[in-house]
Design an enzyme around this catalytic site. Structure first.
Site, PDB file in Angstrom:
ATOM      1  N   HIS A  46      50.538  34.710 121.894  1.00  0.00           N
ATOM      2  CA  HIS A  46      51.881  34.507 122.433  1.00  0.00           C
ATOM      3  C   HIS A  46      52.454  33.180 121.937  1.00  0.00           C
ATOM      4  O   HIS A  46      51.759  32.383 121.293  1.00  0.00           O
ATOM      5  CB  HIS A  46      51.832  34.543 123.963  1.00  0.00           C
ATOM      6  CG  HIS A  46      51.654  35.935 124.504  1.00  0.00           C
ATOM      7  ND1 HIS A  46      51.733  36.251 125.835  1.00  0.00           N
ATOM      8  CD2 HIS A  46      51.414  37.118 123.859  1.00  0.00           C
ATOM      9  CE1 HIS A  46      51.546  37.559 126.009  1.00  0.00           C
ATOM     10  NE2 HIS A  46      51.340  38.092 124.817  1.00  0.00           N
ATOM     11  N   GLU A  48      53.406  30.458 123.556  1.00  0.00           N
ATOM     12  CA  GLU A  48      52.946  29.203 124.154  1.00  0.00           C
ATOM     13  C   GLU A  48      51.642  28.706 123.507  1.00  0.00           C
ATOM     14  O   GLU A  48      51.576  27.539 123.070  1.00  0.00           O
ATOM     15  CB  GLU A  48      52.772  29.358 125.675  1.00  0.00           C
ATOM     16  CG  GLU A  48      54.058  29.688 126.417  1.00  0.00           C
ATOM     17  CD  GLU A  48      54.295  31.192 126.560  1.00  0.00           C
ATOM     18  OE1 GLU A  48      53.899  31.943 125.639  1.00  0.00           O
ATOM     19  OE2 GLU A  48      54.880  31.597 127.569  1.00  0.00           O
ATOM     20  N   CYS A  74      53.399  34.255 130.918  1.00  0.00           N
ATOM     21  CA  CYS A  74      52.692  35.350 131.600  1.00  0.00           C
ATOM     22  C   CYS A  74      51.468  34.817 132.336  1.00  0.00           C
ATOM     23  O   CYS A  74      50.903  33.776 131.989  1.00  0.00           O
ATOM     24  CB  CYS A  74      52.290  36.425 130.598  1.00  0.00           C
ATOM     25  SG  CYS A  74      51.120  35.832 129.366  1.00  0.00           S
ATOM     26  N   CYS A  84      49.229  32.935 129.528  1.00  0.00           N
ATOM     27  CA  CYS A  84      49.715  31.649 128.997  1.00  0.00           C
ATOM     28  C   CYS A  84      49.787  30.554 130.048  1.00  0.00           C
ATOM     29  O   CYS A  84      49.703  29.364 129.721  1.00  0.00           O
ATOM     30  CB  CYS A  84      51.102  31.853 128.369  1.00  0.00           C
ATOM     31  SG  CYS A  84      51.047  32.986 126.978  1.00  0.00           S
ATOM     32  N   ARG A 186      67.127  50.875 110.378  1.00  0.00           N
ATOM     33  CA  ARG A 186      66.188  51.956 110.714  1.00  0.00           C
ATOM     34  C   ARG A 186      64.754  51.440 110.736  1.00  0.00           C
ATOM     35  O   ARG A 186      63.969  51.774 111.616  1.00  0.00           O
ATOM     36  CB  ARG A 186      66.268  53.067 109.667  1.00  0.00           C
ATOM     37  CG  ARG A 186      67.434  53.997 109.825  1.00  0.00           C
ATOM     38  CD  ARG A 186      67.389  55.050 108.735  1.00  0.00           C
ATOM     39  NE  ARG A 186      68.551  55.908 108.771  1.00  0.00           N
ATOM     40  CZ  ARG A 186      68.827  56.794 107.831  1.00  0.00           C
ATOM     41  NH1 ARG A 186      68.031  56.933 106.789  1.00  0.00           N
ATOM     42  NH2 ARG A 186      69.909  57.553 107.918  1.00  0.00           N
ATOM     43  N   ASP A 202      74.482  68.223 108.185  1.00  0.00           N
ATOM     44  CA  ASP A 202      74.110  67.210 107.171  1.00  0.00           C
ATOM     45  C   ASP A 202      72.694  67.383 106.631  1.00  0.00           C
ATOM     46  O   ASP A 202      72.377  66.842 105.566  1.00  0.00           O
ATOM     47  CB  ASP A 202      74.219  65.796 107.764  1.00  0.00           C
ATOM     48  CG  ASP A 202      75.648  65.398 108.083  1.00  0.00           C
ATOM     49  OD1 ASP A 202      76.538  66.255 107.880  1.00  0.00           O
ATOM     50  OD2 ASP A 202      75.875  64.265 108.522  1.00  0.00           O
ATOM     51  N   LEU A 206      66.616  60.952 107.468  1.00  0.00           N
ATOM     52  CA  LEU A 206      66.434  59.913 108.492  1.00  0.00           C
ATOM     53  C   LEU A 206      65.207  59.031 108.280  1.00  0.00           C
ATOM     54  O   LEU A 206      64.560  58.612 109.238  1.00  0.00           O
ATOM     55  CB  LEU A 206      66.386  60.516 109.912  1.00  0.00           C
ATOM     56  CG  LEU A 206      67.635  61.286 110.379  1.00  0.00           C
ATOM     57  CD1 LEU A 206      67.441  61.768 111.800  1.00  0.00           C
ATOM     58  CD2 LEU A 206      68.889  60.429 110.289  1.00  0.00           C
ATOM     59  N   ARG A 209      64.556  53.888 104.022  1.00  0.00           N
ATOM     60  CA  ARG A 209      64.276  53.671 102.599  1.00  0.00           C
ATOM     61  C   ARG A 209      64.775  52.281 102.225  1.00  0.00           C
ATOM     62  O   ARG A 209      65.970  52.065 102.049  1.00  0.00           O
ATOM     63  CB  ARG A 209      64.954  54.758 101.757  1.00  0.00           C
ATOM     64  CG  ARG A 209      64.478  56.162 102.148  1.00  0.00           C
ATOM     65  CD  ARG A 209      65.048  57.257 101.300  1.00  0.00           C
ATOM     66  NE  ARG A 209      66.454  57.511 101.495  1.00  0.00           N
ATOM     67  CZ  ARG A 209      66.965  58.282 102.460  1.00  0.00           C
ATOM     68  NH1 ARG A 209      66.173  58.829 103.364  1.00  0.00           N
ATOM     69  NH2 ARG A 209      68.253  58.484 102.553  1.00  0.00           N
ATOM     70  N   GLU A 289      72.080  58.131 115.274  1.00  0.00           N
ATOM     71  CA  GLU A 289      72.898  58.354 114.072  1.00  0.00           C
ATOM     72  C   GLU A 289      73.550  59.732 114.146  1.00  0.00           C
ATOM     73  O   GLU A 289      73.535  60.498 113.190  1.00  0.00           O
ATOM     74  CB  GLU A 289      72.047  58.228 112.811  1.00  0.00           C
ATOM     75  CG  GLU A 289      71.432  56.856 112.638  1.00  0.00           C
ATOM     76  CD  GLU A 289      71.017  56.607 111.198  1.00  0.00           C
ATOM     77  OE1 GLU A 289      71.786  56.892 110.281  1.00  0.00           O
ATOM     78  OE2 GLU A 289      69.896  56.122 111.008  1.00  0.00           O
TER      79      GLU A 289
HETATM   80  N1  NAP Z   1      79.950  59.291 109.612  1.00  0.00           N
HETATM   81  C1  NAP Z   1      78.832  59.216 110.292  1.00  0.00           C
HETATM   82  O1  NAP Z   1      78.281  58.146 110.481  1.00  0.00           O
HETATM   83  C2  NAP Z   1      78.228  60.490 110.836  1.00  0.00           C
HETATM   84  C3  NAP Z   1      76.967  60.450 111.423  1.00  0.00           C
HETATM   85  C4  NAP Z   1      76.428  61.618 111.936  1.00  0.00           C
HETATM   86  C5  NAP Z   1      77.161  62.782 111.865  1.00  0.00           C
HETATM   87  N2  NAP Z   1      78.381  62.773 111.275  1.00  0.00           N
HETATM   88  C6  NAP Z   1      79.174  64.011 111.212  1.00  0.00           C
HETATM   89  O2  NAP Z   1      79.453  64.410 112.527  1.00  0.00           O
HETATM   90  C7  NAP Z   1      79.618  65.801 112.537  1.00  0.00           C
HETATM   91  C8  NAP Z   1      78.850  66.379 113.720  1.00  0.00           C
HETATM   92  O3  NAP Z   1      79.415  65.799 114.850  1.00  0.00           O
HETATM   93  P1  NAP Z   1      78.957  66.236 116.286  1.00  0.00           P
HETATM   94  O4  NAP Z   1      79.621  65.329 117.251  1.00  0.00           O
HETATM   95  O5  NAP Z   1      79.175  67.678 116.434  1.00  0.00           O
HETATM   96  O6  NAP Z   1      77.370  66.014 116.170  1.00  0.00           O
HETATM   97  P2  NAP Z   1      76.242  65.341 117.059  1.00  0.00           P
HETATM   98  O7  NAP Z   1      76.826  64.455 118.085  1.00  0.00           O
HETATM   99  O8  NAP Z   1      75.249  64.739 116.135  1.00  0.00           O
HETATM  100  O9  NAP Z   1      75.557  66.583 117.709  1.00  0.00           O
HETATM  101  C9  NAP Z   1      76.111  67.247 118.810  1.00  0.00           C
HETATM  102  C10 NAP Z   1      75.066  68.216 119.301  1.00  0.00           C
HETATM  103  O10 NAP Z   1      74.081  67.511 120.023  1.00  0.00           O
HETATM  104  C11 NAP Z   1      73.488  68.366 120.967  1.00  0.00           C
HETATM  105  N3  NAP Z   1      73.545  67.777 122.308  1.00  0.00           N
HETATM  106  C12 NAP Z   1      72.513  67.672 123.160  1.00  0.00           C
HETATM  107  N4  NAP Z   1      72.883  67.138 124.300  1.00  0.00           N
HETATM  108  C13 NAP Z   1      74.168  66.866 124.204  1.00  0.00           C
HETATM  109  C14 NAP Z   1      75.105  66.314 125.101  1.00  0.00           C
HETATM  110  N5  NAP Z   1      74.769  65.912 126.334  1.00  0.00           N
HETATM  111  N6  NAP Z   1      76.367  66.194 124.690  1.00  0.00           N
HETATM  112  C15 NAP Z   1      76.734  66.571 123.467  1.00  0.00           C
HETATM  113  N7  NAP Z   1      75.889  67.107 122.562  1.00  0.00           N
HETATM  114  C16 NAP Z   1      74.602  67.266 122.935  1.00  0.00           C
HETATM  115  C17 NAP Z   1      74.280  69.670 120.919  1.00  0.00           C
HETATM  116  O11 NAP Z   1      73.518  70.513 120.082  1.00  0.00           O
HETATM  117  P3  NAP Z   1      73.566  72.113 120.248  1.00  0.00           P
HETATM  118  O12 NAP Z   1      74.904  72.528 119.752  1.00  0.00           O
HETATM  119  O13 NAP Z   1      72.431  72.610 119.410  1.00  0.00           O
HETATM  120  O14 NAP Z   1      73.379  72.394 121.703  1.00  0.00           O
HETATM  121  C18 NAP Z   1      75.571  69.262 120.244  1.00  0.00           C
HETATM  122  O15 NAP Z   1      76.210  70.311 119.579  1.00  0.00           O
HETATM  123  C19 NAP Z   1      79.122  66.334 111.220  1.00  0.00           C
HETATM  124  O16 NAP Z   1      80.225  66.716 110.464  1.00  0.00           O
HETATM  125  C20 NAP Z   1      78.454  65.152 110.574  1.00  0.00           C
HETATM  126  O17 NAP Z   1      78.651  65.153 109.189  1.00  0.00           O
HETATM  127  C21 NAP Z   1      78.922  61.664 110.760  1.00  0.00           C
END
Ligand code: NAP
Length: 366
Positions: A46, A48, A74, A84, A186, A202, A206, A209, A289
């Site tokens: 730690h 200290e 601690c 410590c 990440r 997409d 994830l 890298r 993400e």
């Molecule tokens: N520019 C960026 O940084 C970035 C990053 C990531 C994604 N994107 C884009 O974002 C788009 C997708 O957006 P999105 O908002 O639909 O995707 P999202 O937020 O990644 O996924 C939404 C999905 O998460 C699941 N989910 C589980 N619990 C949830 C809850 N409590 N509330 C809402 N969803 C929940 C559901 O899956 P189920 O439908 O299977 O139930 C829902 O359809 C894509 O076009 C992607 O290319 C962009």
């Protein structure tokens, strides 16, 4: 001196988790620094004892010194390293100034009580220093007090506020410099979470890298997690077929047929349960993400603490809008042609101060 101890502590970011970052500065009775140290890695000594060792190495005695420690020392033995408090008492330290009380129920004031019982004066830092010291260990506080990780939402948006093209079409929005920062971020998070919609549109990898050698430590191969409510999860996604890219977990009501065996399935779609499970797996820093839907859901359920918005100078014109999360930006910096804004959730119990985070300061340092 606590500010200096906080800066020292920050050197442990990415190596000490799930422990907190901690720094210690020893000031002699004459007023100069006689030793200092920080917690360098999980399982290691730690701050200290490291500072006391440094003090001895410099040929100094800690007798009558003041120890400035970012976190309450601690006093419990149910861990890998010795406590410590006895070390500070044995060294003859006269006063301890603390930045943040230890939220761990095994300590939480008991360290202070033992120091006082040994005749050592104990003071807390100023309110500003206390806020900084608590912010420093927000991920640790999240784990021990709320049984969830510290949650960072991260997305890239166009100049006109879109995260993808029409119909959710994937668009490369950020420049290469922003992508490098994302990979470094990440690498210092224990887990990354997306919603199933992002998986479907997409098909991301994830993985972290980072260049080798990297300017930032890459100790973690983050766990990759997907959450779905409806269960429409393409089991041929590359995330599920790259076991060397890190452990993978799917949270959904039922295990989809064809999901590779090495992918763990947890039967829940409750976001609170997902975060509790990730914390149980040792996640103190979670990077989300996703698209806007999951980000907004986490924000609405008070399960998100900060957002990193990479904003491109180029408009897209139409597409999927970024989540309507309007937390104030506390830090902002140019990253190549993009701008990164760090926004802290003002309603999070893990927002203590409003300056740039350790990650922001370190990953943006050039
Ligand atoms: N520019 C960026 O940084 C970035 C990053 C990531 C994604 N994107 C884009 O974002 C788009 C997708 O957006 P999105 O908002 O639909 O995707 P999202 O937020 O990644 O996924 C939404 C999905 O998460 C699941 N989910 C589980 N619990 C949830 C809850 N409590 N509330 C809402 N969803 C929940 C559901 O899956 P189920 O439908 O299977 O139930 C829902 O359809 C894509 O076009 C992607 O290319 C962009």
């Amino acid at each position: 001196m606590l500010e200096r101890a906080i800066s020292l502590a920050m050197s442990g970011r990415g190596r000490v988790e799930p422990n907190p970052m901690v720094g210690c500065v020893l000031v002699g009775p004459g007023g100069g620094i006689i030793g200092e140290g920080f917690h360098e890695r999980v399982g290691g000594p730690h701050a200290e004892p490291t500072a006391l060792d440094d003090c001895a190495r410099r040929g100094n005695s800690a007798r009558g010194a003041t120890a400035y420690v970012t976190l309450e020392p601690c006093c419990h033995t149910n861990k890998r390293t010795p406590p410590c408090v006895p070390a500070l008492i044995a060294a003859g330290v006269a006063r301890v100034v603390i930045g943040c009380l230890d939220p761990n129920p095994d300590v939480d004031g008991k360290g202070v009580a033992q120091l006082k019982a040994a005749g050592i004066a104990v003071d807390m830092g100023s309110p500003t220093e206390q806020a900084s010291a608590c912010q420093l260990i927000a991920p640790f506080i999240a784990r021990v007090r709320y049984s969830r990780p510290y949650v960072t939402l991260k997305w890239a948006e166009s100049a006109d506020g879109f995260i993808s093209g029409v119909g959710g079409a994937r668009r490369q929005i950020s420049g290469p410099e922003s992508m490098a920062i994302v990979h470094a971020l990440r690498a210092r998070c224990e887990a990354i979470l997306i919603g199933a919609s992002t998986l479907r549109s997409d098909n991301p990898l994830l993985t972290a890298r980072t260049p080798n050698p990297t300017p930032h430590p890459t100790p973690h191969t983050p766990l990759r997690a997907v959450v779905s409510r409806g269960g429409d999860v393409p089991t041929d996604s590359q995330l599920f077929h790259t076991p060397r890219g890190g452990p993978t977990v799917l949270y959904s009501p039922a295990r989809p047929p064809g999901l590779p065996e090495h992918v763990e399935h947890v039967p829940t779609d409750s976001l609170a349960d997902v975060l509790t499970d990730l914390a149980r797996r040792g996640t103190t820093n979670l990077l989300v993400e996703s698209g806007g839907a999951l980000a907004l859901a986490l924000a609405r359920e008070s399960l998100a603490d900060r957002a990193w918005r990479f904003i491109s100078p180029t408009p897209i014109g139409s597409g999927t809008r970024a989540a309507a999360i309007d937390w104030p930006a506390h830090a902002s910096a140019a990253v190549g042609v993009d701008r990164l804004r760090e926004c802290l959730n003002p309603n999070s119990p893990l927002t203590f101060e409003t300056s740039a985070s350790v990650d922001f300061r370190q990953l943006l340092a050039r």
